[in-house]
Write an enzyme that holds these catalytic residues in place. Structure first.
Site, PDB file in Angstrom:
ATOM      1  N   ASP A   1       0.832  -1.198   0.000  1.00  0.00           N
ATOM      2  CA  ASP A   1       0.000   0.000   0.000  1.00  0.00           C
ATOM      3  C   ASP A   1       0.875   1.258   0.000  1.00  0.00           C
ATOM      4  OD1 ASP A   1      -2.713   1.179   0.381  1.00  0.00           O
ATOM      5  OD2 ASP A   1      -1.839   1.888   2.257  1.00  0.00           O
TER       6      ASP A   1
ATOM      7  N   GLU B   1       1.855  -0.011  -4.895  1.00  0.00           N
ATOM      8  CA  GLU B   1       0.848   0.957  -5.339  1.00  0.00           C
ATOM      9  C   GLU B   1       1.514   2.314  -5.534  1.00  0.00           C
ATOM     10  OE1 GLU B   1      -3.392   2.841  -3.784  1.00  0.00           O
ATOM     11  OE2 GLU B   1      -1.759   2.470  -2.375  1.00  0.00           O
TER      12      GLU B   1
END
Length: 614
Positions: free
Chosen positions: A329, A358
């Site tokens: 993330d 990400e």
């Protein structure tokens, strides 16, 4: 003499057992035979500062003890001998000449082949799941009175709905039948927050599954059962921040454990400051030190003890559960030196392991900076194998919804793929139509069934590793709002009182069932097609609403023709003569119809034709 000391340790362990419970140790166990023999144990207990830790059993050696600034933490460097055997290794905790506890630390045997475990590749298709909204397999874990948010209310967008790990296990056969070969679940670790704890990104305990999802053992069961079905489990890792309810916020080991202490200072979101040759250091610091939101304190990865904690925690979960990959993330929000050290440490233990970061930037130059093998102007060499391909996602959305002209429409897809030159390995990018943070793709294309189907065709045949969000197979949309709670709506049939059931097909509409069948056909065909899963890409510039590309190897070839026009098109095959033989036969992968290449190729209105070329 050593035997006498060891027996004395065992004897003391009985008298110290009641005290041992007051001292927590992380990681709770480790493994023999790891490539890195060094381990840092974190002991947490009241006034443990200044204590001594002794190990009497050969194989586990105490190297150094570090006192934290808080009186309640101790960091212990240990060395695990290469010849160490699996078993219990007593650690005696002493302070002021008194025994506080004896902890029987477990070193376990690794599963055979663990180091070279299979990870996700371009052969796979990833199914993204929001676990709280997927299926409620165990009603008994819906609520716990000891947790801050302990109720279930499916009528509220941001409340917990009761989905859990058992619900995923119960639907593994469905996932396999659809053709998915990997599952990426949003985080499952404990999120003991007052509100919006369902999404999992506000972690309050790094070594414990959220009990409303299940136990650590239940997660391990999911990994085992998925593996039996040829499905890999990809864990969602949060390196940048924690939840405000984390026990660290009440008692930080060091004063610099959290950026800005307990004060909320927002990140500036200027992710390009990592690459920008003109950046100010203030802007760079504003990115990595700032918090996302007040409920997500930003951790200071420059603290060496915290950095080691996060690295070891990830390795622990890979080894414990048998993970098949990681999704990271908010990758660029971390300190660059830390995130790269973390990545390299994982790759050192698991050389074939895939990790996707990400990086939500639409300029391919920005995410490409982070891919392993990239030669960057500033000399930075990343160890991250994969990135989420946000530039392609945006190009597909715009390419299908914009009117066709010389600089927009399908040209957007063509142009962003032409930028693949900046990536060391574009085939290892994770490609997608939507995810848990953006509008459903069916909503993006204004619920146009034809454009939606073209999008599915593109994502299943394009270079890269496809990821598909749960519910896409049954036309999930978010027509009322772009609130995350609506985007992450409940899967059909995951609760006993649901009228519709996506798994059994009960009460699905004709359109929902058609999409489900279409996607299952695409995914299961894709599994066995080498050209699509491993081949090269050749594409031809869009003309008059027609975009054509080929996936090919020395042994096989697939042609995809996208017709965005509202009427049938007759495409001249001679346009592709450099790759399409004049005597080729074409097999429609959906209908199975085989035909010889003629004067033209018919492509239906607003559709994508996918054929195997022989």
């Amino acid at each position: 003499m050593k035997k006498i000391i060891y027996l004395l340790f065992l004897l003391l362990s009985f008298t110290a057992f009641s005290q041992e419970k007051s001292i927590q140790i992380e990681p709770m166990n480790w493994w023999v035979g790891m490539k890195n023999p060094n381990l840092q144990l974190v002991l947490r207990g009241e006034n443990i500062k200044g204590a001594q830790v002794k190990s009497a059993k050969a194989g586990l050696k105490i190297l150094k003890i570090h006192n934290a600034e808080s009186p309640n933490y101790l960091f212990v460097d240990v060395y695990i001998d290469k010849a160490a055997k699996s078993g219990e290794y007593p650690l005696q905790i002493m302070k002021d000449g008194k025994s506080l506890a004896i902890i029987n630390y477990s070193l376990e045997a690794r599963v055979s082949g663990s180091q070279n475990r299979e990870s996700f590749t371009s052969k796979d298709v990833i199914y993204l799941i929001t676990p709280d909204r997927f299926a409620n397999g165990d009603k008994n874990n819906d609520a716990f009175s000891a947790m801050l948010e302990n109720d279930v209310d499916r009528s509220k967008l941001f409340a917990r709905h009761g989905g859990d790990i058992q619900g995923i296990i119960d639907r593994l056969d469905y996932i396999k039948k659809m053709g998915y070969t990997a599952i990426w679940s949003m985080p499952l670790l404990e999120n003991d927050q007052k509100v919006q704890s369902y999404h999992g990104y506000s972690i309050t305990n790094h070594y414990k599954m959220d009990p409303r999802f299940g136990t650590n053992e239940k997660f391990k069961e999911l990994c085992v059962e998925a593996h039996k079905r040829g499905i890999k489990i990809i864990s969602d890792i949060v390196l940048n921040h924690i939840g405000s309810g984390h026990y660290w916020m009440k008692d930080m080991p060091f004063k610099d454990w959290i950026n800005h202490g307990t004060e909320f200072v927002s990140t500036n979101h200027r992710r390009e400051t990592h690459q920008d040759p003109h950046r100010s250091l203030a802007d760079k610091k504003g990115l990595v030190d700032g918090w996302f939101v007040p409920s997500m304190p930003d951790i200071n990865q420059n603290n060496p003890f915290l950095a080691k904690y996060m690295i070891q925690n990830t390795i622990w979960w890979i080894e414990y559960a048998g993970l098949g990959g990681l999704r990271i993330d908010t990758y660029p929000y971390s300190e660059k030196s830390f995130s790269n050290a973390w990545t390299l440490a994982i790759s050192n233990e698991y050389p074939r392991f895939n990790m996707v970061g990400e990086e939500w930037s639409l300029n391919p130059i920005i995410p490409s900076y982070w891919q392993k093998g990239k030669v960057n102007p500033d000399g930075f060499q990343s160890g991250l194998p994969s990135l989420m391909d946000f530039p392609l996602q945006n190009a597909i959305y715009e390419g299908l919804t914009e009117p066709e002209s010389w600089n927009q429409g399908l040209l957007k897809i063509y142009s962003v793929l032409a930028n693949d030159l900046v990536y060391p390995n574009p085939n290892n990018l994770v490609i997608f139509l939507d995810n848990h943070d953006m509008n459903r793709f069916f909503t993006q294309v204004k619920e146009d069934k034809d454009l939606f189907k073209i999008g599915l065709s593109l994502i299943c045949t394009m270079r890269g590793i496809p990821q598909i969000y749960y519910g896409t197979e049954i036309n999930f949309a978010n027509p009322k709002s772009n609130e995350h709670g609506e985007i992450r709506r409940d899967f059909l049939g995951g609760w006993p009182n649901d009228v519709k059931d996506a798994v059994t097909g009960s009460q699905l509409s004709v359109n929902e069932k058609n999409t489900q069948d279409f996607l299952a056909s695409l995914l299961n065909w894709r599994k066995g097609n080498e050209a699509v899963t491993q081949g090269k890409l050749m594409h031809f510039a869009p003309v008059d609403g027609i975009y054509t590309y080929f996936r090919y190897t020395d042994k096989s070839k697939v042609m995809v023709i996208v017709n965005k026009n509202a009427k049938e098109s007759q495409v001249n095959p001679r346009l592709y003569k450099e790759i399409l033989p004049s005597n080729a036969t074409l097999k429609n992968i959906i209908s199975g119809q085989i035909s010889n290449l003629g004067e033209y190729i018919k492509v239906g209105p607003k559709s994508a034709l996918i054929v195997e070329v022989n």
